[in-house]
Write a protein that holds these residues in place. Structure first.
Motif, PDB file in Angstrom:
ATOM      1  N   LEU A   1       0.973  -1.305   0.130  1.00 31.48           N
ATOM      2  CA  LEU A   1      -0.066   0.064   0.089  1.00 31.48           C
ATOM      3  C   LEU A   1       0.914   1.203  -0.011  1.00 31.48           C
ATOM      4  N   GLU A   2       1.977   1.282   0.839  1.00 30.29           N
ATOM      5  CA  GLU A   2       2.789   2.311   0.737  1.00 30.29           C
ATOM      6  C   GLU A   2       3.498   2.460  -0.555  1.00 30.29           C
ATOM      7  N   LEU A   3       4.225   1.482  -1.219  1.00 29.45           N
ATOM      8  CA  LEU A   3       4.528   1.608  -2.521  1.00 29.45           C
ATOM      9  C   LEU A   3       3.624   1.943  -3.540  1.00 29.45           C
ATOM     10  N   GLY A   4       2.327   1.773  -3.240  1.00 28.26           N
ATOM     11  CA  GLY A   4       1.304   1.989  -4.333  1.00 28.26           C
ATOM     12  C   GLY A   4       0.905   3.306  -4.163  1.00 28.26           C
ATOM     13  N   ARG A   5       1.294   3.954  -2.880  1.00 28.11           N
ATOM     14  CA  ARG A   5       0.824   5.508  -2.854  1.00 28.11           C
ATOM     15  C   ARG A   5       2.147   6.121  -3.575  1.00 28.11           C
ATOM     16  N   TYR A   6       3.384   5.631  -3.395  1.00 28.93           N
ATOM     17  CA  TYR A   6       4.458   6.405  -4.288  1.00 28.93           C
ATOM     18  C   TYR A   6       4.111   6.260  -5.967  1.00 28.93           C
ATOM     19  N   ALA A   7       3.639   4.833  -6.394  1.00 21.34           N
ATOM     20  CA  ALA A   7       3.435   4.765  -7.704  1.00 21.34           C
ATOM     21  C   ALA A   7       2.113   5.719  -8.059  1.00 21.34           C
ATOM     22  N   VAL A   8       1.208   5.955  -7.405  1.00 18.16           N
ATOM     23  CA  VAL A   8       0.053   6.886  -7.680  1.00 18.16           C
ATOM     24  C   VAL A   8       0.642   8.348  -7.774  1.00 18.16           C
ATOM     25  N   ARG A   9       1.421   8.693  -6.968  1.00 16.04           N
ATOM     26  CA  ARG A   9       2.066   9.917  -6.930  1.00 16.04           C
ATOM     27  C   ARG A   9       3.098   9.833  -8.435  1.00 16.04           C
ATOM     28  N   ALA A  10       3.627   9.027  -8.617  1.00 19.12           N
ATOM     29  CA  ALA A  10       4.623   9.295  -9.795  1.00 19.12           C
ATOM     30  C   ALA A  10       3.657   9.194 -11.046  1.00 19.12           C
ATOM     31  N   ALA A  11       2.751   8.481 -10.921  1.00 21.16           N
ATOM     32  CA  ALA A  11       1.805   8.373 -12.271  1.00 21.16           C
ATOM     33  C   ALA A  11       1.172   9.432 -12.466  1.00 21.16           C
ATOM     34  N   SER A  12       0.511  10.198 -11.384  1.00 23.52           N
ATOM     35  CA  SER A  12      -0.224  11.484 -11.414  1.00 23.52           C
ATOM     36  C   SER A  12       0.735  12.604 -11.953  1.00 23.52           C
ATOM     37  N   ALA A  13       1.920  12.538 -11.330  1.00 24.60           N
ATOM     38  CA  ALA A  13       2.773  13.639 -11.772  1.00 24.60           C
ATOM     39  C   ALA A  13       3.190  13.483 -13.342  1.00 24.60           C
ATOM     40  N   TRP A  14       3.375  12.380 -13.992  1.00 19.20           N
ATOM     41  CA  TRP A  14       3.715  12.202 -15.204  1.00 19.20           C
ATOM     42  C   TRP A  14       2.285  12.217 -15.985  1.00 19.20           C
ATOM     43  N   LEU A  15       1.100  11.737 -15.721  1.00 16.31           N
ATOM     44  CA  LEU A  15      -0.043  11.917 -16.584  1.00 16.31           C
ATOM     45  C   LEU A  15      -0.590  13.070 -16.576  1.00 16.31           C
ATOM     46  N   LEU A  16      -0.688  13.840 -15.317  1.00 24.35           N
ATOM     47  CA  LEU A  16      -1.538  14.875 -14.852  1.00 24.35           C
ATOM     48  C   LEU A  16      -0.841  16.081 -14.414  1.00 24.35           C
ATOM     49  N   PRO A  17       0.101  16.780 -15.183  1.00 17.73           N
ATOM     50  CA  PRO A  17       0.779  17.993 -14.710  1.00 17.73           C
ATOM     51  C   PRO A  17       0.093  18.997 -14.492  1.00 17.73           C
ATOM     52  N   GLY A  18       0.197  19.452 -13.240  1.00 18.15           N
ATOM     53  CA  GLY A  18      -0.534  20.940 -12.947  1.00 18.15           C
ATOM     54  C   GLY A  18      -2.034  20.437 -12.013  1.00 18.15           C
ATOM     55  N   VAL A  19      -2.233  19.179 -11.876  1.00 20.03           N
ATOM     56  CA  VAL A  19      -3.348  18.743 -11.044  1.00 20.03           C
ATOM     57  C   VAL A  19      -2.773  18.393  -9.726  1.00 20.03           C
ATOM     58  N   ASP A  20      -3.675  18.613  -8.839  1.00 22.25           N
ATOM     59  CA  ASP A  20      -3.364  18.088  -7.151  1.00 22.25           C
ATOM     60  C   ASP A  20      -3.223  16.793  -7.292  1.00 22.25           C
ATOM     61  N   ARG A  21      -2.098  16.519  -6.451  1.00 18.36           N
ATOM     62  CA  ARG A  21      -1.777  15.005  -6.496  1.00 18.36           C
ATOM     63  C   ARG A  21      -1.809  14.676  -4.982  1.00 18.36           C
ATOM     64  N   VAL A  22      -1.624  13.359  -4.875  1.00 20.99           N
ATOM     65  CA  VAL A  22      -1.698  12.683  -3.567  1.00 20.99           C
ATOM     66  C   VAL A  22      -0.048  13.184  -3.094  1.00 20.99           C
TER      67      VAL A  22
END
Length: 176
Positions: A119-140
């Protein structure tokens, strides 16, 4: 009040875990249905069109992949919590039965530790994916969380303590 056995603190905690377990299943079913609906709307975005939010028009068709991905990530997170609570329920069932060093508790605690780490590694993955796919959007927030990793280590150490307790119990049973 006693810690083990029927009518103890462990039996009370087992009841609470049972209620949480049922609520998690309901939540997972709801998120799964929402994910399915979001996926279906992504194929035909004209069903909803544009939505006006605080005098600003929002194009939902452009946001369906983000919404679907978020719902899917939420479903995976709840599924992980469901695995943890399910394992804890089985551990507390052995505590209520007065058998804390049941050999299966070692495997259950290791599973809890592994899922906590995932779950903790998944949180990092969601953060990385959102930074890569959704620039400028509020992220986890994905800062390093020492509390989470400390919890993972504590659970694995407790699993080894339970393993040693089960070993000592087996030796005591063999003693005449």
């Amino acid at each position: 009040m006693r810690a083990l056995g029927p009518g103890s603190v462990s039996s009370f905690l087992k009841i609470i875990l049972d209620v949480v377990y049922a609520a998690l299943w309901i939540g997972l079913a709801g998120l799964a249905l929402l994910s399915l609906a979001a996926l279906l709307f992504s194929f035909n975005p004209d069903l909803l069109g544009k939505v006006v939010v605080t005098s600003e028009e929002v194009d939902l068709a452009a946001r369906w992949p983000m919404i679907t991905g978020g719902l899917f990530a939420g479903s995976l997170y709840i599924a992980g919590i469901l695995v943890i609570v399910g394992s804890l329920r089985r551990i507390f069932a052995t505590l209520t039965a007065g058998d804390p060093f049941h050999p299966d508790n070692v495997r259950r605690l290791r599973l809890v530790g592994a899922v906590l780490a995932a779950l903790e590694l998944g949180r990092y993955a969601v953060r990385a994916a959102s930074a890569w796919l959704l620039p400028g959007v509020d992220r986890v927030d994905a800062n390093f969380n020492p509390t989470a990793w400390f919890s993972v280590l504590v659970v694995f150490v407790l699993a080894e303590v339970f393993r040693e307790g089960a070993r000592l119990r087996r030796e005591a049973e063999l003693t005449i």
